[in-house]
Design a protein around this motif. Structure first.
Motif, mmCIF file in Angstrom:
data_model
loop_
_atom_site.group_PDB
_atom_site.id
_atom_site.type_symbol
_atom_site.label_atom_id
_atom_site.label_comp_id
_atom_site.label_asym_id
_atom_site.label_seq_id
_atom_site.Cartn_x
_atom_site.Cartn_y
_atom_site.Cartn_z
ATOM 1 N N SER A 128 0.818 -1.218 0.000
ATOM 2 C CA SER A 128 0.000 0.000 0.000
ATOM 3 C C SER A 128 0.853 1.270 0.000
ATOM 4 C CB SER A 128 -0.937 0.002 1.210
ATOM 5 O OG SER A 128 -0.177 -0.057 2.410
ATOM 6 N N LYS A 129 2.170 1.138 0.149
ATOM 7 C CA LYS A 129 3.053 2.304 0.035
ATOM 8 C C LYS A 129 3.036 2.844 -1.389
ATOM 9 C CE LYS A 129 6.263 0.996 3.691
ATOM 10 N NZ LYS A 129 7.659 0.668 4.011
ATOM 11 N N ILE A 130 2.627 1.995 -2.332
ATOM 12 C CA ILE A 130 2.456 2.409 -3.727
ATOM 13 C C ILE A 130 0.966 2.249 -4.034
ATOM 14 C CG2 ILE A 130 3.073 1.966 -6.126
ATOM 15 C CD1 ILE A 130 5.747 0.870 -5.009
ATOM 16 N N PRO A 131 0.202 3.326 -3.825
ATOM 17 C CA PRO A 131 -1.258 3.238 -3.976
ATOM 18 C C PRO A 131 -1.697 3.308 -5.440
ATOM 19 C CG PRO A 131 -0.627 5.463 -3.356
ATOM 20 C CD PRO A 131 0.638 4.639 -3.368
ATOM 21 N N GLY A 132 -2.957 2.980 -5.661
ATOM 22 C CA GLY A 132 -3.556 3.135 -6.979
ATOM 23 C C GLY A 132 -3.282 1.996 -7.936
ATOM 24 N N LEU A 133 -2.757 0.892 -7.456
ATOM 25 C CA LEU A 133 -2.452 -0.240 -8.313
ATOM 26 C C LEU A 133 -2.822 -1.516 -7.579
ATOM 27 C CD1 LEU A 133 -1.060 -1.435 -10.878
ATOM 28 C CD2 LEU A 133 1.057 -1.436 -9.580
ATOM 29 N N ASP A 134 -3.527 -2.383 -8.258
ATOM 30 C CA ASP A 134 -3.832 -3.701 -7.708
ATOM 31 C C ASP A 134 -2.614 -4.577 -7.972
ATOM 32 O OD1 ASP A 134 -4.648 -6.331 -7.214
ATOM 33 O OD2 ASP A 134 -6.705 -5.925 -7.872
ATOM 34 N N HIS A 135 -1.762 -4.714 -6.976
ATOM 35 C CA HIS A 135 -0.483 -5.409 -7.133
ATOM 36 C C HIS A 135 -0.666 -6.893 -7.451
ATOM 37 C CE1 HIS A 135 1.537 -1.798 -5.788
ATOM 38 N NE2 HIS A 135 0.680 -1.741 -4.792
ATOM 39 N N ALA A 136 -1.651 -7.515 -6.832
ATOM 40 C CA ALA A 136 -1.911 -8.934 -7.113
ATOM 41 C C ALA A 136 -2.367 -9.113 -8.554
ATOM 42 C CB ALA A 136 -2.952 -9.483 -6.141
ATOM 43 N N GLU A 137 -3.208 -8.210 -9.026
ATOM 44 C CA GLU A 137 -3.664 -8.283 -10.408
ATOM 45 C C GLU A 137 -2.505 -8.055 -11.383
ATOM 46 O OE1 GLU A 137 -6.698 -6.104 -13.550
ATOM 47 O OE2 GLU A 137 -6.852 -5.616 -11.428
ATOM 48 N N GLN A 138 -1.609 -7.113 -11.054
ATOM 49 C CA GLN A 138 -0.447 -6.855 -11.905
ATOM 50 C C GLN A 138 0.379 -8.131 -12.065
ATOM 51 O OE1 GLN A 138 2.918 -4.682 -10.240
ATOM 52 N NE2 GLN A 138 3.134 -3.547 -12.164
ATOM 53 N N LEU A 139 0.647 -8.799 -10.975
ATOM 54 C CA LEU A 139 1.441 -10.024 -11.009
ATOM 55 C C LEU A 139 0.699 -11.126 -11.773
ATOM 56 C CD1 LEU A 139 4.029 -11.445 -10.144
ATOM 57 C CD2 LEU A 139 2.901 -12.007 -7.978
ATOM 58 N N ALA A 140 -0.585 -11.256 -11.534
ATOM 59 C CA ALA A 140 -1.373 -12.287 -12.222
ATOM 60 C C ALA A 140 -1.394 -12.051 -13.733
ATOM 61 C CB ALA A 140 -2.799 -12.317 -11.668
ATOM 62 N N ARG A 141 -1.570 -10.796 -14.149
ATOM 63 C CA ARG A 141 -1.589 -10.489 -15.583
ATOM 64 C C ARG A 141 -0.231 -10.753 -16.221
ATOM 65 N NH1 ARG A 141 -5.620 -5.984 -17.563
ATOM 66 N NH2 ARG A 141 -7.378 -6.509 -16.221
ATOM 67 N N GLN A 168 0.171 -14.483 -16.549
ATOM 68 C CA GLN A 168 -0.698 -14.993 -17.608
ATOM 69 C C GLN A 168 -0.130 -14.646 -18.983
ATOM 70 O OE1 GLN A 168 -4.649 -13.343 -17.657
ATOM 71 N NE2 GLN A 168 -5.402 -14.871 -19.068
ATOM 72 N N ALA A 169 0.305 -13.405 -19.152
ATOM 73 C CA ALA A 169 0.825 -12.965 -20.451
ATOM 74 C C ALA A 169 2.112 -13.688 -20.836
ATOM 75 C CB ALA A 169 1.063 -11.454 -20.435
ATOM 76 N N LEU A 170 2.894 -14.100 -19.834
ATOM 77 C CA LEU A 170 4.198 -14.699 -20.105
ATOM 78 C C LEU A 170 4.257 -16.198 -19.805
ATOM 79 C CD1 LEU A 170 6.437 -11.836 -18.699
ATOM 80 C CD2 LEU A 170 5.884 -12.341 -21.095
ATOM 81 N N ALA A 171 3.120 -16.814 -19.594
ATOM 82 C CA ALA A 171 3.080 -18.222 -19.185
ATOM 83 C C ALA A 171 3.892 -19.131 -20.101
ATOM 84 C CB ALA A 171 1.634 -18.703 -19.101
ATOM 85 N N ASP A 172 3.853 -18.887 -21.399
ATOM 86 C CA ASP A 172 4.558 -19.748 -22.346
ATOM 87 C C ASP A 172 5.882 -19.155 -22.809
ATOM 88 O OD1 ASP A 172 2.429 -21.568 -22.307
ATOM 89 O OD2 ASP A 172 1.365 -20.451 -23.861
ATOM 90 N N ASP A 180 1.575 0.938 -13.478
ATOM 91 C CA ASP A 180 0.319 0.984 -14.219
ATOM 92 C C ASP A 180 0.251 -0.201 -15.167
ATOM 93 O OD1 ASP A 180 1.091 1.871 -17.085
ATOM 94 O OD2 ASP A 180 2.087 3.366 -15.831
ATOM 95 N N SER A 181 -0.947 -0.540 -15.564
ATOM 96 C CA SER A 181 -1.147 -1.738 -16.382
ATOM 97 C C SER A 181 -0.550 -1.587 -17.777
ATOM 98 C CB SER A 181 -2.629 -2.087 -16.463
ATOM 99 O OG SER A 181 -3.357 -1.007 -17.003
ATOM 100 N N ASP A 182 -0.488 -0.361 -18.307
ATOM 101 C CA ASP A 182 0.117 -0.171 -19.629
ATOM 102 C C ASP A 182 1.603 -0.526 -19.614
ATOM 103 O OD1 ASP A 182 -2.303 0.651 -20.694
ATOM 104 O OD2 ASP A 182 -1.845 2.786 -20.499
ATOM 105 N N ALA A 183 2.319 -0.123 -18.572
ATOM 106 C CA ALA A 183 3.745 -0.445 -18.468
ATOM 107 C C ALA A 183 3.940 -1.955 -18.353
ATOM 108 C CB ALA A 183 4.369 0.260 -17.270
ATOM 109 N N THR A 184 3.102 -2.599 -17.570
ATOM 110 C CA THR A 184 3.193 -4.047 -17.418
ATOM 111 C C THR A 184 2.943 -4.733 -18.758
ATOM 112 O OG1 THR A 184 2.425 -3.829 -15.131
ATOM 113 C CG2 THR A 184 2.313 -6.029 -16.111
ATOM 114 N N ALA A 185 1.964 -4.264 -19.514
ATOM 115 C CA ALA A 185 1.663 -4.836 -20.841
ATOM 116 C C ALA A 185 2.818 -4.610 -21.801
ATOM 117 C CB ALA A 185 0.375 -4.236 -21.389
#
Length: 136
Positions: free
Chosen positions: A32-45, A48-52, A94-99
Motif C-alpha cells: 500500500s506504500k504504492i497506492p492506486g495499483l492492484d499489485h496482485a492483479e499486476q502479477l497475475a496479468r 498470464q501474459a508470459l506463461a509460455d 500501471d497496467s500499460d507499463a506491465t503490458a
C-alpha cells in the motif's frame, strides 16, 4: 512437488532457455506504500501474459525502493549470447507499463528485441552491490 524447470539432462535440452522476470514484492513494492495499483492483479496479468514465454518469479526487497515497483528482466540464453543484459525497470505502477514489458519479452526480450521506447522512462541502473545480488 517442485515447479522448477530441470537444468540438466535430456529434458532440459528439449526446453529452450527463457527470459526470467524478477518482480520485487518487498518492503515497498507491491504494498500500500504504492497506492492506486492492484499489485496482485499486476502479477497475475504478467504471469498470464508470459506463461509460455518467460519465468516470472517474486522476490523480497531488491533494495531499490525509490524505484518501486521494480522488475528485472533477465535475457534468455539466446538473448545473452546476442549481447542482452539484465534490464532493471522501476516505477512500473500501471497496467500499460506491465503490458509493454510483457509484449517486449514475448517478442524476445533483452538482446533479441528492442524494447518499446516508453520503457526507456522506466529503466534505471542500480548500484553494483544490488545488481550482483540479483543478476549473480
Amino acid at each position: 512437488m517442485s515447479r522448477r524447470v530441470r537444468t540438466t539432462g535430456p529434458a532440459a535440452a528439449a526446453q529452450p532457455a527463457r527470459c526470467t522476470v524478477t518482480v520485487c514484492r518487498g518492503c515497498c513494492c507491491g504494498t500500500s506504500k504504492i497506492p492506486g495499483l492492484d499489485h496482485a492483479e499486476q502479477l497475475a496479468r504478467l504471469r498470464q501474459a508470459l506463461a509460455d514465454t518467460a519465468q516470472v518469479r517474486v522476490t523480497g526487497c531488491l533494495d531499490a525502493c525509490e524505484h518501486g515497483n521494480v522488475m528485472v528482466v533477465q535475457p534468455s540464453a539466446t538473448g545473452r549470447a546476442a549481447g542482452g543484459r539484465p534490464v532493471w525497470l522501476g516505477l512500473v505502477n500501471d497496467s500499460d507499463a506491465t503490458a509493454d514489458i510483457a509484449d517486449w519479452i514475448t517478442a524476445g526480450g533483452p538482446g533479441l528485441a528492442d524494447p518499446p521506447g516508453i520503457l526507456d522512462l522506466y529503466a534505471f541502473t542500480p548500484s553494483r552491490r544490488i545488481r550482483r545480488a540479483v543478476e549473480g
